[in-house]
Design an enzyme around this catalytic site. Structure first.
Site, short mmCIF file in Angstrom:
data_model
loop_
_atom_site.label_atom_id
_atom_site.label_comp_id
_atom_site.label_asym_id
_atom_site.label_seq_id
_atom_site.Cartn_x
_atom_site.Cartn_y
_atom_site.Cartn_z
CG ASN A 258 37.75 -129.31 20.56
OD1 ASN A 258 38.94 -129.08 20.66
ND2 ASN A 258 37.08 -130.04 21.44
CG ASP B 20 41.83 -145.99 10.87
OD1 ASP B 20 41.04 -145.96 11.85
OD2 ASP B 20 42.97 -146.48 10.93
CG ASP C 125 38.63 -142.70 19.55
OD1 ASP C 125 38.25 -141.83 18.75
OD2 ASP C 125 38.00 -142.97 20.61
NE ARG D 222 25.55 -142.12 14.69
CZ ARG D 222 24.83 -143.12 15.22
NH1 ARG D 222 24.54 -143.12 16.52
NH2 ARG D 222 24.41 -144.10 14.47
CG HIS E 47 40.26 -139.69 22.01
ND1 HIS E 47 38.94 -140.10 22.07
CD2 HIS E 47 40.90 -140.31 23.02
CE1 HIS E 47 38.81 -140.95 23.09
NE2 HIS E 47 39.98 -141.09 23.68
C1 GRF Z 1 36.27 -133.07 23.12
O1 GRF Z 1 36.86 -133.22 24.37
C2 GRF Z 1 36.87 -134.02 22.13
O2 GRF Z 1 38.16 -134.42 22.47
C3 GRF Z 1 35.95 -135.20 22.18
O3 GRF Z 1 34.68 -134.66 22.41
C4 GRF Z 1 34.80 -133.44 23.11
C5 GRF Z 1 33.98 -132.45 22.36
O4 GRF Z 1 33.88 -131.23 23.03
N1 GRF Z 1 36.05 -135.96 20.95
P1 GRF Z 1 33.33 -129.95 22.29
O5 GRF Z 1 31.96 -130.29 21.70
O6 GRF Z 1 34.31 -129.57 21.21
O7 GRF Z 1 33.21 -128.90 23.34
#
Ligand code: GRF
Length: 226
Positions: A13, A164, A168, A114, A132
């Site tokens: 991401n 917050d 999630d 975290r 998420h």
């Molecule tokens: C993603 O699928 C995100 O939705 C979740 O953790 C994963 C992280 O993947 N919170 P990356 O490290 O961005 O590849």
């Protein structure tokens, strides 16, 4: 708007954000820092390859508050300031469009493993977003694709939401549904979800930085582009 990206692992991401920035699609957001709570993770290499400053702030051995103080200090050192600490932006002239992004920075949780407490979260109200891999409020917490498969749902997806102090649970900004196909396993489902979140997260970050997201209670609305 300076944006700090918090990571813990692979960083796909983060890569999507860096790629969007390289294409000129993230402005007025600027990725000012990448901070990992784990040393040696691929996300840090991605930051280095993109020439974005990166830092490691380990949580081990620290109280949550002390860890969060170090995160806040690392963000501030890279110009990612809470709105209240930021110099005010000048007001647009009467009749002029609001061209300037809101004062202060923002924080993106991109696979950051975290939970942040109010000590941190309250410094950046409506300025922290998380991605998420489920349609929240279904399947919060870890291993959301595996939870979806185990539950037998036919659709899952991705949620980008404000953070917050709940797990999630913050106001939902955007969601995209992803079908579960016959024969899916956790790997194939996760990959299909990630294709969507890699598109959605940069778009939300751009809109946030442009001051085009507003939130009343749990309801987030997005101003239409002119
Ligand atoms: C993603 O699928 C995100 O939705 C979740 O953790 C994963 C992280 O993947 N919170 P990356 O490290 O961005 O590849």
């Amino acid at each position: 708007m300076n944006v700090g990206v918090l990571v813990s692992g692979t960083g796909t991401n983060l890569q999507a954000l860096l790629d969007a920035q390289a294409r000129g699609e993230l402005a007025p957001a600027v990725i000012a820092a990448v901070i990992s709570n784990r040393p040696g993770v691929p996300a840090l290499e991605r930051a280095a390859r993109a020439g974005v400053p990166a830092a490691v702030v380990e949580h081990r051995g620290l109280s949550r508050e002390a860890f969060e103080d170090r995160l806040l200090a690392a963000l501030a050192a890279h110009g990612v300031l809470p709105p209240a600490d930021a110099p005010p932006t000048s007001a647009p002239a009467a009749g002029a469009p609001a061209a300037e992004p809101p004062a202060g920075g923002a924080v993106v949780l991109a696979g950051f493993m975290r939970v942040l407490t109010p000590h941190f979260v309250d410094r950046f109200p409506l300025r922290i977003v998380n991605t998420h891999p489920s349609i929240l409020p279904a399947f919060p917490g870890v291993d959301a694709p595996a939870q979806a498969l185990a539950h037998g749902v036919k659709l899952t997806g991705v949620t980008v939401h404000f953070v917050d102090a709940t797990l999630d649970g913050g106001p939902i900004i955007a969601q995209v549904a992803v079908p579960i196909e016959p024969g899916d396993d956790v790997g194939s489902l996760r990959a299909r979800i990630q294709r969507e979140e890699h598109r959605l997260l940069p778009r939300v970050v751009q809109r946030l930085a442009a001051g085009q997201l507003s939130c009343q209670g749990r309801h987030v609305t997005e101003a239409r582009a002119e």
